[in-house]
Design an enzyme around this catalytic site. Structure first.
Site, PDB file in Angstrom:
ATOM      1  N   SER A  88       0.817  -1.217   0.000  1.00  0.00           N
ATOM      2  CA  SER A  88       0.000   0.000   0.000  1.00  0.00           C
ATOM      3  C   SER A  88       0.848   1.263   0.000  1.00  0.00           C
ATOM      4  CB  SER A  88      -0.940   0.007   1.211  1.00  0.00           C
ATOM      5  OG  SER A  88      -1.907  -1.007   1.065  1.00  0.00           O
ATOM      6  N   THR A 141      -1.586   4.175   3.291  1.00  0.00           N
ATOM      7  CA  THR A 141      -2.388   4.827   2.246  1.00  0.00           C
ATOM      8  C   THR A 141      -2.543   6.334   2.470  1.00  0.00           C
ATOM      9  OG1 THR A 141      -3.524   2.715   1.999  1.00  0.00           O
ATOM     10  CG2 THR A 141      -4.485   4.606   0.860  1.00  0.00           C
ATOM     11  N   GLU A 256     -10.108   6.886   2.436  1.00  0.00           N
ATOM     12  CA  GLU A 256      -9.719   5.482   2.327  1.00  0.00           C
ATOM     13  C   GLU A 256     -10.646   4.558   3.100  1.00  0.00           C
ATOM     14  OE1 GLU A 256      -6.383   3.995   4.500  1.00  0.00           O
ATOM     15  OE2 GLU A 256      -6.066   2.341   3.106  1.00  0.00           O
ATOM     16  N   HIS A 265      -6.672 -10.074   3.928  1.00  0.00           N
ATOM     17  CA  HIS A 265      -5.535 -10.737   4.595  1.00  0.00           C
ATOM     18  C   HIS A 265      -6.043 -11.842   5.530  1.00  0.00           C
ATOM     19  CE1 HIS A 265      -2.121  -8.347   3.269  1.00  0.00           C
ATOM     20  NE2 HIS A 265      -2.770  -7.228   3.520  1.00  0.00           N
ATOM     21  N   ASP A 303      -5.518   0.357  -4.375  1.00  0.00           N
ATOM     22  CA  ASP A 303      -4.061   0.287  -4.534  1.00  0.00           C
ATOM     23  C   ASP A 303      -3.629  -1.077  -5.058  1.00  0.00           C
ATOM     24  OD1 ASP A 303      -4.936  -0.854  -2.164  1.00  0.00           O
ATOM     25  OD2 ASP A 303      -3.449   0.135  -0.896  1.00  0.00           O
ATOM     26  N   HIS A 304      -4.452  -2.104  -4.756  1.00  0.00           N
ATOM     27  CA  HIS A 304      -4.180  -3.480  -5.175  1.00  0.00           C
ATOM     28  C   HIS A 304      -5.341  -4.338  -4.711  1.00  0.00           C
ATOM     29  CE1 HIS A 304      -3.467  -4.224  -0.961  1.00  0.00           C
ATOM     30  NE2 HIS A 304      -2.652  -3.182  -0.947  1.00  0.00           N
ATOM     31  N   HIS A 330      -1.424  -9.772  -0.865  1.00  0.00           N
ATOM     32  CA  HIS A 330      -1.942  -9.021  -2.006  1.00  0.00           C
ATOM     33  C   HIS A 330      -1.746  -9.840  -3.275  1.00  0.00           C
ATOM     34  CE1 HIS A 330      -0.670  -5.186   0.383  1.00  0.00           C
ATOM     35  NE2 HIS A 330      -1.629  -5.859   0.972  1.00  0.00           N
TER      36      HIS A 330
HETATM   37 MG    MG Z   1      -4.401   1.342   3.548  1.00  0.00          MG
HETATM   38 ZN    ZN Z   2      -2.547  -5.289   2.742  1.00  0.00          ZN
END
Ligand code: MG
Ligand code: ZN
Length: 374
Positions: A88, A141, A256, A265, A303-304, A330
């Site tokens: 991130s 982030t 965010e 995760h 971001d991913h 990720h």
């Molecule tokens: Mg973040």
């Molecule tokens: Zn992560």
């Protein structure tokens, strides 16, 4: 219509030659095109939000998501300068500075040199600026938009970087990084000396209508939706928009949804979908504002992706969804870019994550520094 609104410069059409550079994305705009210019950009980042996370939220929410109303859609290539799969820090920095950098970097380029962020460019031009997060505000982030540190876990240094800017509003967790510090600096006092209203509870944050606001509403990260966070993200977003919109020059706000990533995760489907739906509610409020304002571009991206999530079954009527995960980390898959409002069409197609920065800069008529050869 508000009186101040009347004096805003009317949106103009910009002639853009938006050439993408340096990456592997094929979709660069090489011919000048005319797009309408927004005064404000509200950028939502769903950390770890791939297409599957969006669709799982859509299913769980019985076939309803504000995101589904967006008309300009694209994808973003998320790889970093160091890795096929980004973290991130590098993912946020790509979007905030237009530089692909190494995993773990916060607002610095691949050589570790500070790289100015869109928030800083906006602030320089007199726009109001804000950050909202459901994690610590010093986490990768949000940090990528305001701090310049070589390592993402240097939270106390990141907190100190907030004092080097004139950001107008930030709301999230991470109070401890401002108060319980190794260097004994009391950053809350320093913020107050700079004129910030420093507020520790969400209830009080929502009462703030103007001025500079530091909402440090939890010591570290906010609880998850499953743990009872409630509508913090929506309330924080609405409060920030309200305050920032007082500036006739316009504003840049990054919001965010931090914990979609954490659900990924944890390979926990309920965790993911509740965070996804929560982010979507905040997006809905931003759309309501943008619809009235007509000069606001809303962008939603990630971001991913996190978890390699796959939907195996679902039921729109019952609002149930069954998913499995391919990893607790990720993944490298492209992530969606949703855009809505003036300039939205620029974000169609497949683009580098760094192109999101470049397009936002063009639309807000911010001038980047000439690129440094590396
Ligand atoms: Mg973040
Ligand atoms: Zn992560």
């Amino acid at each position: 219509m508000k009186f101040s609104h009347y004096f805003r410069p009317f949106s103009v059409f910009l002639l853009l030659a938006c050439a993408t550079s340096g990456g592997i994305a094929q979709n660069s705009i090489t011919k000048p095109i005319r797009v309408k210019k927004p005064d404000n950009i509200i950028l939502f980042i769903g950390d770890g939000m791939g297409v599957t996370q969006v669709y799982a939220g859509f299913t769980k929410n019985q076939g309803q998501l504000n995101l589904m109303k967006f008309t300009s859609l694209g994808f973003s290539l998320t790889y970093s300068a160091s890795d096929y799969i980004t973290d991130s820090g590098a993912g946020g920095t790509a979007i905030s500075t237009g530089n692909k950098t190494y995993n773990g970097a916060i607002g610095v380029d691949r050589a570790g040199v500070p790289s100015k962020t869109i928030l800083e460019f906006a602030e320089e031009k007199g726009l109001s600026t804000g950050l909202v997060s459901t994690s610590s505000i010093t986490h990768a982030t949000p940090a990528s938009f305001i701090a310049h540190e070589k390592f993402r876990d240097d939270y106390e240094a990141i907190a100190a970087d907030f004092l080097d800017t004139d950001i107008d509003v930030f709301i999230g967790g991470g109070r401890n990084n401002f108060t319980a510090r190794k260097d004994k600096r009391n950053l809350v006092q320093e913020l107050r000396d700079k004129g910030y209203q420093v507020i520790y509870s969400m209830d009080s944050v929502t009462g703030i209508q103007k001025g500079k606001l530091a909402g440090l509403v939890v010591p570290e990260h906010a609880p998850s939706m499953l743990q009872g966070r409630g509508d913090m993200l929506t309330q924080a977003s609405v409060t920030a928009i309200n305050i920032l919109n007082k500036n006739r020059k316009g504003f840049f706000l990054m919001v965010e949804g931090s914990q979609i990533d954490w659900g990924g995760h944890a390979n926990n489907t309920d965790f993911v979908v509740e965070e996804m739906i929560d982010l979507d509610k905040a997006i809905g409020k931003a759309m309501e504002f943008a619809e009235k304002d007509r000069n606001t571009l809303v962008i939603v991206t990630a971001d991913h992706e996190t978890g390699g999530m796959a939907i195996l079954d679902g039921d729109y009527q019952k609002g149930t969804v069954t998913a499995k995960f391919g990893t607790t980390d990720h993944t490298g898959v492209m992530v969606p870019v949703f855009a809505w409002g003036p300039g939205a069409e620029l974000f169609q197609g497949i683009q580098e994550n760094t192109d999101i920065f470049k397009k936002m800069m063009l639309l807000l008529e911010l001038n980047p520094e000439p690129p440094v050869q590396q």
